[in-house]
Design a protein around this motif. Structure first.
Motif, PDB file in Angstrom:
ATOM      1  N   MET A   1       0.820  -1.185   0.000  1.00 20.33           N
ATOM      2  CA  MET A   1       0.000   0.000   0.000  1.00 20.33           C
ATOM      3  C   MET A   1       0.868   1.255   0.000  1.00 20.33           C
ATOM      4  O   MET A   1       0.488   2.242  -0.609  1.00 20.33           O
ATOM      5  N   THR A   2       2.026   1.185   0.611  1.00 22.50           N
ATOM      6  CA  THR A   2       2.876   2.368   0.665  1.00 22.50           C
ATOM      7  C   THR A   2       3.520   2.676  -0.677  1.00 22.50           C
ATOM      8  O   THR A   2       3.799   3.831  -0.969  1.00 22.50           O
ATOM      9  N   ARG A   3       3.739   1.668  -1.499  1.00 23.42           N
ATOM     10  CA  ARG A   3       4.378   1.909  -2.799  1.00 23.42           C
ATOM     11  C   ARG A   3       3.428   2.547  -3.794  1.00 23.42           C
ATOM     12  O   ARG A   3       3.855   3.241  -4.706  1.00 23.42           O
ATOM     13  N   ARG A   4       2.123   2.279  -3.660  1.00 20.65           N
ATOM     14  CA  ARG A   4       1.173   2.769  -4.660  1.00 20.65           C
ATOM     15  C   ARG A   4      -0.029   3.438  -3.991  1.00 20.65           C
ATOM     16  O   ARG A   4      -1.150   3.296  -4.403  1.00 20.65           O
ATOM     17  N   PHE A   5       0.220   4.166  -2.929  1.00 18.84           N
ATOM     18  CA  PHE A   5      -0.843   4.779  -2.143  1.00 18.84           C
ATOM     19  C   PHE A   5      -1.847   5.517  -3.030  1.00 18.84           C
ATOM     20  O   PHE A   5      -1.471   6.292  -3.897  1.00 18.84           O
ATOM     21  N   GLY A   6      -3.120   5.236  -2.814  1.00 25.91           N
ATOM     22  CA  GLY A   6      -4.174   5.896  -3.566  1.00 25.91           C
ATOM     23  C   GLY A   6      -4.670   5.108  -4.764  1.00 25.91           C
ATOM     24  O   GLY A   6      -5.759   5.359  -5.250  1.00 25.91           O
ATOM     25  N   ALA A   7      -3.876   4.146  -5.242  1.00 22.35           N
ATOM     26  CA  ALA A   7      -4.339   3.292  -6.341  1.00 22.35           C
ATOM     27  C   ALA A   7      -5.528   2.482  -5.824  1.00 22.35           C
ATOM     28  O   ALA A   7      -5.711   2.309  -4.617  1.00 22.35           O
ATOM     29  N   TYR A   8      -6.351   1.975  -6.708  1.00 23.01           N
ATOM     30  CA  TYR A   8      -7.585   1.286  -6.319  1.00 23.01           C
ATOM     31  C   TYR A   8      -7.341   0.224  -5.249  1.00 23.01           C
ATOM     32  O   TYR A   8      -8.053   0.162  -4.252  1.00 23.01           O
ATOM     33  N   ASP A   9      -6.341  -0.606  -5.459  1.00 19.52           N
ATOM     34  CA  ASP A   9      -6.079  -1.679  -4.495  1.00 19.52           C
ATOM     35  C   ASP A   9      -5.109  -1.261  -3.391  1.00 19.52           C
ATOM     36  O   ASP A   9      -4.697  -2.081  -2.582  1.00 19.52           O
ATOM     37  N   ALA A  10      -4.751   0.010  -3.346  1.00 22.15           N
ATOM     38  CA  ALA A  10      -3.910   0.536  -2.275  1.00 22.15           C
ATOM     39  C   ALA A  10      -4.578   1.747  -1.627  1.00 22.15           C
ATOM     40  O   ALA A  10      -3.933   2.554  -0.984  1.00 22.15           O
ATOM     41  N   ASN A  11      -5.868   1.856  -1.795  1.00 18.14           N
ATOM     42  CA  ASN A  11      -6.668   2.914  -1.217  1.00 18.14           C
ATOM     43  C   ASN A  11      -7.072   2.472   0.194  1.00 18.14           C
ATOM     44  O   ASN A  11      -7.588   1.364   0.355  1.00 18.14           O
ATOM     45  N   PRO A  12      -6.844   3.289   1.222  1.00 18.92           N
ATOM     46  CA  PRO A  12      -7.143   2.855   2.592  1.00 18.92           C
ATOM     47  C   PRO A  12      -8.577   2.341   2.772  1.00 18.92           C
ATOM     48  O   PRO A  12      -8.794   1.351   3.467  1.00 18.92           O
ATOM     49  N   LYS A  13      -9.541   2.973   2.150  1.00 18.39           N
ATOM     50  CA  LYS A  13     -10.933   2.539   2.288  1.00 18.39           C
ATOM     51  C   LYS A  13     -11.116   1.129   1.717  1.00 18.39           C
ATOM     52  O   LYS A  13     -11.708   0.259   2.359  1.00 18.39           O
ATOM     53  N   ASN A  14     -10.608   0.882   0.511  1.00 19.15           N
ATOM     54  CA  ASN A  14     -10.770  -0.433  -0.118  1.00 19.15           C
ATOM     55  C   ASN A  14     -10.013  -1.519   0.630  1.00 19.15           C
ATOM     56  O   ASN A  14     -10.499  -2.645   0.760  1.00 19.15           O
ATOM     57  N   VAL A  15      -8.842  -1.191   1.135  1.00 23.21           N
ATOM     58  CA  VAL A  15      -8.068  -2.165   1.912  1.00 23.21           C
ATOM     59  C   VAL A  15      -8.816  -2.500   3.201  1.00 23.21           C
ATOM     60  O   VAL A  15      -8.946  -3.670   3.573  1.00 23.21           O
ATOM     61  N   PHE A  16      -9.342  -1.495   3.870  1.00 20.01           N
ATOM     62  CA  PHE A  16     -10.080  -1.736   5.106  1.00 20.01           C
ATOM     63  C   PHE A  16     -11.327  -2.582   4.846  1.00 20.01           C
ATOM     64  O   PHE A  16     -11.603  -3.536   5.585  1.00 20.01           O
ATOM     65  N   LEU A  17     -12.084  -2.236   3.816  1.00 21.94           N
ATOM     66  CA  LEU A  17     -13.281  -3.017   3.493  1.00 21.94           C
ATOM     67  C   LEU A  17     -12.932  -4.473   3.211  1.00 21.94           C
ATOM     68  O   LEU A  17     -13.641  -5.384   3.632  1.00 21.94           O
ATOM     69  N   SER A  18     -11.829  -4.698   2.509  1.00 24.19           N
ATOM     70  CA  SER A  18     -11.390  -6.064   2.228  1.00 24.19           C
ATOM     71  C   SER A  18     -10.983  -6.770   3.514  1.00 24.19           C
ATOM     72  O   SER A  18     -11.295  -7.943   3.713  1.00 24.19           O
ATOM     73  N   PHE A  19     -10.311  -6.055   4.383  1.00 17.94           N
ATOM     74  CA  PHE A  19      -9.837  -6.632   5.642  1.00 17.94           C
ATOM     75  C   PHE A  19     -10.999  -7.113   6.505  1.00 17.94           C
ATOM     76  O   PHE A  19     -10.916  -8.152   7.159  1.00 17.94           O
ATOM     77  N   ILE A  20     -12.099  -6.375   6.501  1.00 11.30           N
ATOM     78  CA  ILE A  20     -13.236  -6.774   7.338  1.00 11.30           C
ATOM     79  C   ILE A  20     -14.173  -7.735   6.614  1.00 11.30           C
ATOM     80  O   ILE A  20     -15.244  -8.065   7.100  1.00 11.30           O
ATOM     81  N   GLY A  21     -13.764  -8.194   5.433  1.00 13.76           N
ATOM     82  CA  GLY A  21     -14.529  -9.214   4.724  1.00 13.76           C
ATOM     83  C   GLY A  21     -15.624  -8.682   3.826  1.00 13.76           C
ATOM     84  O   GLY A  21     -16.521  -9.427   3.445  1.00 13.76           O
ATOM     85  N   SER A  22     -15.560  -7.411   3.486  1.00 15.62           N
ATOM     86  CA  SER A  22     -16.574  -6.818   2.616  1.00 15.62           C
ATOM     87  C   SER A  22     -15.892  -6.020   1.503  1.00 15.62           C
ATOM     88  O   SER A  22     -16.033  -4.797   1.427  1.00 15.62           O
ATOM     89  N   PRO A  23     -15.148  -6.704   0.627  1.00 14.12           N
ATOM     90  CA  PRO A  23     -14.397  -5.976  -0.399  1.00 14.12           C
ATOM     91  C   PRO A  23     -15.319  -5.248  -1.368  1.00 14.12           C
ATOM     92  O   PRO A  23     -16.452  -5.665  -1.591  1.00 14.12           O
ATOM     93  N   PRO A  24     -14.851  -4.144  -1.941  1.00 13.69           N
ATOM     94  CA  PRO A  24     -15.664  -3.411  -2.904  1.00 13.69           C
ATOM     95  C   PRO A  24     -15.993  -4.294  -4.106  1.00 13.69           C
ATOM     96  O   PRO A  24     -15.189  -5.117  -4.532  1.00 13.69           O
ATOM     97  N   GLN A  25     -17.203  -4.135  -4.625  1.00 14.21           N
ATOM     98  CA  GLN A  25     -17.657  -4.964  -5.744  1.00 14.21           C
ATOM     99  C   GLN A  25     -17.465  -4.294  -7.096  1.00 14.21           C
ATOM    100  O   GLN A  25     -17.723  -4.900  -8.126  1.00 14.21           O
ATOM    101  N   ASP A  26     -17.031  -3.059  -7.103  1.00 17.80           N
ATOM    102  CA  ASP A  26     -16.899  -2.317  -8.364  1.00 17.80           C
ATOM    103  C   ASP A  26     -15.472  -2.332  -8.912  1.00 17.80           C
ATOM    104  O   ASP A  26     -14.998  -1.356  -9.456  1.00 17.80           O
ATOM    105  N   ARG A  27     -14.803  -3.450  -8.763  1.00 16.89           N
ATOM    106  CA  ARG A  27     -13.402  -3.528  -9.193  1.00 16.89           C
ATOM    107  C   ARG A  27     -13.277  -3.264 -10.688  1.00 16.89           C
ATOM    108  O   ARG A  27     -13.980  -3.872 -11.492  1.00 16.89           O
ATOM    109  N   PRO A  28     -12.364  -2.384 -11.058  1.00 17.37           N
ATOM    110  CA  PRO A  28     -12.154  -2.152 -12.490  1.00 17.37           C
ATOM    111  C   PRO A  28     -11.553  -3.390 -13.151  1.00 17.37           C
ATOM    112  O   PRO A  28     -10.827  -4.154 -12.522  1.00 17.37           O
ATOM    113  N   HIS A  29     -11.897  -3.599 -14.394  1.00 17.70           N
ATOM    114  CA  HIS A  29     -11.347  -4.747 -15.108  1.00 17.70           C
ATOM    115  C   HIS A  29     -10.992  -4.342 -16.532  1.00 17.70           C
ATOM    116  O   HIS A  29     -11.437  -3.331 -17.053  1.00 17.70           O
TER     117      HIS A  29
END
Length: 91
Positions: A1-29
């Motif tokens: 997260m420190t190397r790419r801070f702010g990127a979709y998968d290094a965004n504090p909100k998305n990391v936290f949501l994933s950590f608590i078992g509720s990852p964001p569903q709008d992942r870019p592809h």
């Protein structure tokens, strides 16, 4: 997260949501090649859902983690499954 801070998968909100078992569903592809979709950002993998899927096809004998076993799956990045083909499965 420190190397790419702010990127979709290094965004504090998305990391936290994933950590608590509720990852964001709008992942870019995107596509690796035409017709082969891929999610480039990686916000974690919920092994619990995968474990349920595996249990539908195999007998789940053991779940272990790496690099250390004591903390269990809460803090370890890798989860291993020891599976056995059910006795009633077709050969």
């Amino acid at each position: 997260m420190t190397r790419r801070f702010g990127a979709y998968d290094a965004n504090p909100k998305n990391v936290f949501l994933s950590f608590i078992g509720s990852p964001p569903q709008d992942r870019p592809h995107g596509e690796i090649e035409p017709g082969f979709g891929y999610h480039f950002p990686h916000t974690g993998f919920d092994y619990r859902e995968f474990s349920k899927t595996l249990a539908g096809y195999f007998d789940l004998k053991k779940v272990s983690t790496s690099t250390f076993h004591a903390p269990g799956t809460l803090f370890m990045p890798e989860v291993y499954f020891l599976l056995e083909k059910p006795n009633n499965a077709a050969a």
